[in-house]
Design an enzyme around this catalytic site. Structure first.
Site, short mmCIF file in Angstrom:
data_model
loop_
_atom_site.label_atom_id
_atom_site.label_comp_id
_atom_site.label_asym_id
_atom_site.label_seq_id
_atom_site.Cartn_x
_atom_site.Cartn_y
_atom_site.Cartn_z
CB SER A 186 -0.94 0.00 1.21
OG SER A 186 -0.20 -0.08 2.41
CG HIS A 214 -3.62 -1.10 -2.08
ND1 HIS A 214 -3.97 0.23 -2.16
CD2 HIS A 214 -3.51 -1.38 -0.76
CE1 HIS A 214 -4.04 0.73 -0.94
NE2 HIS A 214 -3.77 -0.22 -0.07
CE LYS A 245 -7.27 -0.31 0.34
NZ LYS A 245 -7.50 0.88 1.14
N1 PMP Z 1 -5.09 -4.23 3.63
C1 PMP Z 1 -4.31 -3.30 3.05
C2 PMP Z 1 -3.05 -3.75 2.38
C3 PMP Z 1 -4.68 -1.96 3.06
O1 PMP Z 1 -3.90 -1.04 2.47
C4 PMP Z 1 -5.90 -1.59 3.69
C5 PMP Z 1 -6.39 -0.15 3.73
N2 PMP Z 1 -5.59 0.82 3.28
C6 PMP Z 1 -6.66 -2.57 4.29
C7 PMP Z 1 -6.24 -3.88 4.23
C8 PMP Z 1 -7.93 -2.23 5.02
O2 PMP Z 1 -8.96 -1.97 4.13
P1 PMP Z 1 -10.19 -1.02 4.48
O3 PMP Z 1 -9.69 0.39 4.42
O4 PMP Z 1 -11.16 -1.33 3.42
O5 PMP Z 1 -10.67 -1.36 5.84
#
Ligand code: PMP
Length: 393
Positions: A186, A214, A245
């Site tokens: 991310s 992602h 996303k």
């Molecule tokens: N896994 C990763 C690799 C993320 O980057 C994120 C959020 N940025 C999440 C899980 C969590 O997802 P959410 O924001 O939909 O709760």
């Protein structure tokens, strides 16, 4: 008395220093959303380059109509967990539709992607098991590991040889072994070399989980994620993803072919003890997934836009988090003060990116993190590059 909040004083001082500079990069308010790529902040129009809205689906008329219909017909909330209150038919429809898209037998949806990681990791691994996780893993993965009570072994980022060494050291220990990777990381935007990790299955006994937060909808000829891109879907035992996303809604999922997968519903506290997704969220996810399936040209546009921004920023001499094109483009900054100052210069010139500083980044890096959308026009991408040239390079 020990004041419990005193431990956050250092963070408060750090935040105050930024506010004293007249900048709040961690608390921008979008007063109005004009499109997936434009917002009004006060009376200024800003180009959004840090939304994770990869497919630009958030304003799709069919998606909005589906959400509105569900809100009118099923109400504003589910008011409880699926275990206590039962499911709405649409939760099951979303699970079926995802399983079909991923070509996997089972899928369980969660209220957020964060909870998907908490639930899956703590459901799969327990105190007798070991989780091997990439050092650059997202905080939700670390938190899921903590909740599981499993032994944790961190291996060097994207380094299957390091994992091999660490697994050899714990050879013969009791309990199961779970290796956790991310499709696209991310913060830096690089991806796991899946083939190297799958190859290790010949040598060590473990199950493999990929968090495609992602990369779901983004990677692979069919948009099914890292396994799809690498042609190695059979090597991945569990897939995790989010709807926040590429799907442009909110919620998360876990999916697998494992015959016992469904029993996780009765073993995952972050699934059992929280309210299920609201009807509007579920319906928008179903409709957005349909758009994602039916319009692969969005994925092509995302990659064309990513290439344009990546090449444009690198041509300015900026250092990026990865050497290969990615929809996550992190521009490296030397320190926190420069990051804050440059972030503000970008914002004042009309572009929003993510101000990414420790503890949210790996190796205490300071980043101006951009994420690209299929909805960006070429003119918007060129404007972002021009503003970086003026404000950062
Ligand atoms: N896994 C990763 C690799 C993320 O980057 C994120 C959020 N940025 C999440 C899980 C969590 O997802 P959410 O924001 O939909 O709760």
């Amino acid at each position: 008395m020990v004041d419990l909040l005193e431990k956050h004083k250092g963070m408060a001082d750090r935040f105050q220093r930024m506010l004293d500079m007249g900048i709040n990069g961690l608390g921008v308010t979008n007063d109005q959303m004009l499109s997936p790529t434009r917002a009004m902040v006060g009376n200024r129009e800003i180009i959004l380059a840090g939304t994770n809205n990869y497919m630009g689906i958030t304003f799709e008329p069919s998606v909005i109509a589906a959400g509105q219909k569900a809100l009118a017909e099923f109400g504003s909330g589910t008011t409880g967990s699926r275990i206590a209150n039962g499911s709405f038919a649409m939760h099951k429809e979303l699970e079926r539709s995802l399983a079909e898209f991923l070509r996997l037998k089972h899928c369980i949806v969660f209220t957020t992607g964060y909870q998907a990681n908490l639930g899956m990791l703590s459901g799969l691994a327990g105190p007798k098991d070991t989780i091997y996780l990439d050092a650059d893993s997202h905080s939700s993965i670390y938190d899921g590991c903590t909740l599981s009570g499993a032994k944790l072994v961190r291996f060097r980022h994207n380094d299957a040889a390091d994992l091999d060494k660490r697994m050899a050291r714990s050879e013969g220990e009791e309990g199961g072994k779970l290796v956790v990777l991310e499709g696209i990381y991310s913060m830096l935007g690089d991806r796991a070399p899946l083939a190297d990790f799958v190859a290790l299955k010949q040598k060590h006994d473990f199950q493999l989980l990929v968090d495609d937060a992602h990369s779901f909808g983004v990677l692979g000829p069919n948009g099914r994620g890292l396994g799809d891109e690498a042609g190695l879907e059979d090597g991945v035992d569990f897939v995790i993803g989010t709807f926040s996303k590429s799907v442009g809604a909110i919620g998360g999922f876990g999916a697998s072919n494992h015959p016992l997968f469904e029993t996780l519903r009765y073993a995952m506290r972050p699934y059992m003890f929280t309210a299920s997704s609201s009807p509007a969220s579920v319906a928008t996810s179903i409709a957005a997934l349909k758009v994602l399936k039916e319009q692969p040209e969005r994925r092509a546009k995302l990659w064309a836009n990513s290439e344009r921004l990546f090449n444009g920023l690198r041509a300015l001499g900026l250092q990026t988090g990865t050497d290969v094109v990615s929809p996550v483009i992190a521009v490296k900054m030397p320190d926190e003060l420069t990051t804050i100052t440059k972030w503000n210069a970008l914002f004042q010139a009309g572009v929003y990116v993510n101000m990414a500083v420790p503890p949210g980044t790996p190796n205490r890096l300071c980043l101006l993190r951009c994420s690209v959308s299929a909805a960006h026009t070429e003119a918007e991408i060129d404007r972002i590059i021009a503003i970086f040239k003026e404000a950062v390079a």
